[in-house]
Scaffold this motif. Structure first.
Motif, PDB file in Angstrom:
ATOM      1  N   GLU A 126       0.840  -1.199   0.000  1.00 36.76           N
ATOM      2  CA  GLU A 126       0.000   0.000   0.000  1.00 36.76           C
ATOM      3  C   GLU A 126       0.877   1.252   0.000  1.00 36.76           C
ATOM      4  N   ASP A 127       0.383   2.306  -0.645  1.00 38.09           N
ATOM      5  CA  ASP A 127       1.103   3.580  -0.694  1.00 38.09           C
ATOM      6  C   ASP A 127       0.337   4.602   0.138  1.00 38.09           C
ATOM      7  N   PRO A 128       0.717   4.791   1.400  1.00 33.48           N
ATOM      8  CA  PRO A 128      -0.026   5.707   2.261  1.00 33.48           C
ATOM      9  C   PRO A 128       0.027   7.155   1.797  1.00 33.48           C
ATOM     10  N   GLU A 129       1.116   7.539   1.138  1.00 34.73           N
ATOM     11  CA  GLU A 129       1.225   8.921   0.688  1.00 34.73           C
ATOM     12  C   GLU A 129       0.220   9.215  -0.432  1.00 34.73           C
ATOM     13  N   ALA A 130       0.021   8.252  -1.329  1.00 35.53           N
ATOM     14  CA  ALA A 130      -0.969   8.422  -2.398  1.00 35.53           C
ATOM     15  C   ALA A 130      -2.363   8.503  -1.799  1.00 35.53           C
ATOM     16  N   LEU A 131      -2.602   7.679  -0.783  1.00 38.27           N
ATOM     17  CA  LEU A 131      -3.897   7.719  -0.101  1.00 38.27           C
ATOM     18  C   LEU A 131      -4.083   9.061   0.594  1.00 38.27           C
ATOM     19  N   ALA A 132      -3.029   9.555   1.239  1.00 39.93           N
ATOM     20  CA  ALA A 132      -3.115  10.830   1.950  1.00 39.93           C
ATOM     21  C   ALA A 132      -3.484  11.962   1.007  1.00 39.93           C
ATOM     22  N   LYS A 133      -2.856  11.978  -0.156  1.00 35.88           N
ATOM     23  CA  LYS A 133      -3.133  13.034  -1.132  1.00 35.88           C
ATOM     24  C   LYS A 133      -4.584  12.994  -1.584  1.00 35.88           C
ATOM     25  N   ALA A 134      -5.082  11.786  -1.862  1.00 33.66           N
ATOM     26  CA  ALA A 134      -6.463  11.642  -2.316  1.00 33.66           C
ATOM     27  C   ALA A 134      -7.454  12.007  -1.210  1.00 33.66           C
ATOM     28  N   VAL A 135      -7.140  11.605   0.017  1.00 33.96           N
ATOM     29  CA  VAL A 135      -8.009  11.909   1.152  1.00 33.96           C
ATOM     30  C   VAL A 135      -8.105  13.415   1.372  1.00 33.96           C
TER      31      VAL A 135
END
Length: 261
Positions: A126-135
């Motif tokens: 999982e890529d938490p940074e990509a998730l953070a940006k989308a969130v």
């Protein structure tokens, strides 16, 4: 005419009448989304404002759904995924990251920010940074929709007050003005309700997302300000010794005079 022919003719007439639209009072122009021209500037400006407001509220549902497009894509869902499905997927994603040692916490003020802390308990694709940006993008857009809907609800109230004032003028007593002003009352009441509903749905999604993503990063973030160790998390691994998701080492906690418990 024979009784048989008369009956057949009556049947044809009845069938024809049944296919016609039901008779009843027709909608006013304003209820149909059209502004009439009365040649009275105050009335004409009012009707135009009501139609414009209706257009903005009509776009609210689309704006609300568009606000979560990038998020649902980051969660591996179709762009048309409903809010409930997005929240369920977000909760599963957060659990997966948590089990691999990455904790999450969504802060909403002063600006939306997803705190991501990696504690090196395991590995995940999982890529938490990509998730953070989308969130963060989704939350900001959703809150913007909620704020705009709140403003539109207030505009609808203002216009309804204006409608009451205009109804007492001589120009409101002639022609189609009385009927259109009554139609405006109905439209504005509907717009107030719809704006309030859309604001609530947008806000509820943000709150639900914050709850779905919460895995304990708040404690670790708090430790940076207080100098105290974060509470132990289930499964081992504390708040110290980890690294931020971006790859840089987490700074050692140190007291801050700015912190107020």
């Amino acid at each position: 005419m024979s009784s048989r022919r008369a009956f057949a003719w009556a049947f044809v007439v009845a069938a024809s009448l049944s296919s016609l639209p039901a008779c009843g009072p027709s909608l006013s122009q304003i209820e149909q989304g059209k502004a009439i021209t009365t040649k009275e500037a105050a009335l004409d400006d009012f009707f135009k404002s009501v139609v414009a407001l209706r257009g903005e509220v009509d776009r609210a549902e689309g704006d609300r759904k568009a606000a979560r497009v990038e998020l649902v894509k980051a969660l591996g869902l179709a762009e048309t995924a409903e809010a409930g499905a997005a929240l369920e997927a977000a909760a599963k994603k957060a659990k997966t990251l948590d089990e691999a040692g990455t904790s999450l916490h969504l802060e909403l003020t002063p600006d939306a920010k997803l705190i991501v802390l990696a504690q090196k308990r395991g590995k995940t694709s999982e890529d938490p940074e990509a998730l953070a940006k989308a969130v963060e993008q989704s939350v900001k857009a959703s809150l913007d929709v909620a704020r705009r809907m709140g403003d539109l609800e207030q505009r609808a109230r203002f216009l309804d007050t204006k409608r009451t004032e205009l109804s007492a003028t001589p120009a409101a007593k002639s022609g189609d003005a009385p009927r259109e002003l009554e139609g405006a009352r109905i439209v504005l009441a509907d717009l107030r309700g719809r704006a309030t509903t859309e604001a609530g749905l947008a806000s509820s999604f943000v709150v639900g997302l914050a709850m779905a993503l919460e895995t304990g990063a708040a404690d670790a973030a708090l430790a940076k300000f207080t100098g105290k160790a974060a509470r132990p998390r289930p499964g081992g691994g504390g708040g110290g010794g980890g690294a931020a998701a971006g790859g840089s080492p987490a700074p050692k906690p140190k007291p801050s005079d700015d912190f107020e418990p």
